[in-house]
Motif scaffolding. Structure first.
Motif, PDB file in Angstrom:
ATOM      1  N   PHE A  86       0.842  -1.200   0.000  1.00  0.00           N
ATOM      2  CA  PHE A  86       0.000   0.000   0.000  1.00  0.00           C
ATOM      3  C   PHE A  86       0.881   1.256   0.000  1.00  0.00           C
ATOM      4  CE2 PHE A  86      -2.222  -3.431   2.195  1.00  0.00           C
ATOM      5  CZ  PHE A  86      -3.337  -3.546   1.387  1.00  0.00           C
ATOM      6  N   PRO A  87       1.524   1.558  -1.123  1.00  0.00           N
ATOM      7  CA  PRO A  87       2.485   2.665  -1.151  1.00  0.00           C
ATOM      8  C   PRO A  87       1.882   4.039  -0.854  1.00  0.00           C
ATOM      9  CG  PRO A  87       2.066   1.850  -3.370  1.00  0.00           C
ATOM     10  CD  PRO A  87       1.376   0.918  -2.418  1.00  0.00           C
ATOM     11  N   ALA A  88       0.590   4.187  -1.002  1.00  0.00           N
ATOM     12  CA  ALA A  88      -0.028   5.480  -0.699  1.00  0.00           C
ATOM     13  C   ALA A  88       0.014   5.786   0.796  1.00  0.00           C
ATOM     14  CB  ALA A  88      -1.470   5.504  -1.201  1.00  0.00           C
ATOM     15  N   VAL A  89       0.056   4.749   1.614  1.00  0.00           N
ATOM     16  CA  VAL A  89       0.043   4.974   3.071  1.00  0.00           C
ATOM     17  C   VAL A  89       1.230   4.327   3.771  1.00  0.00           C
ATOM     18  CG1 VAL A  89      -2.455   5.270   3.215  1.00  0.00           C
ATOM     19  CG2 VAL A  89      -1.476   2.986   3.423  1.00  0.00           C
ATOM     20  N   GLU A  90       2.158   3.750   2.992  1.00  0.00           N
ATOM     21  CA  GLU A  90       3.330   3.097   3.579  1.00  0.00           C
ATOM     22  C   GLU A  90       4.612   3.626   2.952  1.00  0.00           C
ATOM     23  OE1 GLU A  90       1.834  -1.387   4.647  1.00  0.00           O
ATOM     24  OE2 GLU A  90       2.421  -0.995   2.586  1.00  0.00           O
ATOM     25  N   ASP A  91       5.654   3.676   3.773  1.00  0.00           N
ATOM     26  CA  ASP A  91       6.996   3.985   3.294  1.00  0.00           C
ATOM     27  C   ASP A  91       7.830   2.722   3.393  1.00  0.00           C
ATOM     28  OD1 ASP A  91       6.796   6.705   2.688  1.00  0.00           O
ATOM     29  OD2 ASP A  91       7.127   7.293   4.778  1.00  0.00           O
ATOM     30  N   CYS A 102       8.055  -2.314   5.379  1.00  0.00           N
ATOM     31  CA  CYS A 102       7.091  -1.280   5.023  1.00  0.00           C
ATOM     32  C   CYS A 102       6.453  -0.793   6.317  1.00  0.00           C
ATOM     33  CB  CYS A 102       6.027  -1.837   4.084  1.00  0.00           C
ATOM     34  SG  CYS A 102       6.691  -2.334   2.489  1.00  0.00           S
ATOM     35  N   SER A 104       3.889   2.316   8.199  1.00  0.00           N
ATOM     36  CA  SER A 104       2.883   3.351   7.950  1.00  0.00           C
ATOM     37  C   SER A 104       3.547   4.709   7.923  1.00  0.00           C
ATOM     38  CB  SER A 104       1.825   3.342   9.062  1.00  0.00           C
ATOM     39  OG  SER A 104       1.087   2.164   9.011  1.00  0.00           O
ATOM     40  N   LYS A 105       3.108   5.519   6.967  1.00  0.00           N
ATOM     41  CA  LYS A 105       3.646   6.876   6.886  1.00  0.00           C
ATOM     42  C   LYS A 105       3.280   7.594   8.164  1.00  0.00           C
ATOM     43  CE  LYS A 105       3.690   7.251   1.928  1.00  0.00           C
ATOM     44  NZ  LYS A 105       3.384   8.027   0.742  1.00  0.00           N
ATOM     45  N   GLU A 110       7.180  14.650   4.921  1.00  0.00           N
ATOM     46  CA  GLU A 110       7.737  13.607   4.066  1.00  0.00           C
ATOM     47  C   GLU A 110       8.920  12.963   4.787  1.00  0.00           C
ATOM     48  OE1 GLU A 110       7.880  11.242   0.766  1.00  0.00           O
ATOM     49  OE2 GLU A 110       6.442  12.856   1.079  1.00  0.00           O
TER      50      GLU A 110
END
Length: 125
Positions: A86-91, A102, A104-105, A110
């Motif tokens: 889930f790249p939209a919410v994970e780094d 991975c 959570s953002k 950033e």
């Protein structure tokens, strides 16, 4: 007198028949409504199974000559190249030695998750 009795008997029979037809129609329509409701439920998407059979079949059926990422089923050269699901919410954070996680953002800035991981590595957090 017989004619009156016969007419009365026929009327009662007709009323009984009408009553049964009424109930039959009422219950048949209820059954049809239940069938329609059941049909509508079948038309809706079904939940996935609660076991891992689908995942195992998909994993075993995936063709990859290098490394198949277990979380995303992406085919990459090395395990630490696996993308986050889930790249939209994970780094994605590489930990070194060819491993990555991975997370959570975090926060509003950033790279906040990476900053917190670095602080944890240093023992500050």
């Amino acid at each position: 007198m017989r004619l009156l009795l016969l007419t009365l008997l026929c009327s009662l029979a007709h009323l009984s028949l009408a009553q049964f037809q009424f109930f039959e129609q009422m219950f048949n329509q209820g059954g049809q409504q239940q069938q329609r409701g059941h049909q509508q439920q079948q038309d809706q998407p079904q939940n996935v199974a609660s076991d891992s059979e689908w995942y195992q079949r998909t994993y075993e059926g995936a063709h990859c000559t290098n490394y198949l990422c277990p979380g995303t089923l992406a085919c990459v050269h090395f395990p630490h190249h696996c993308p986050c699901p889930f790249p939209a919410v994970e780094d994605k954070v590489e930990l070194g030695e060819g491993s990555a996680i991975c997370v959570s953002k975090g926060g509003w800035k950033e790279g906040e998750a990476m900053r917190k991981i670095e602080l944890a590595r240093k023992g500050v957090l």
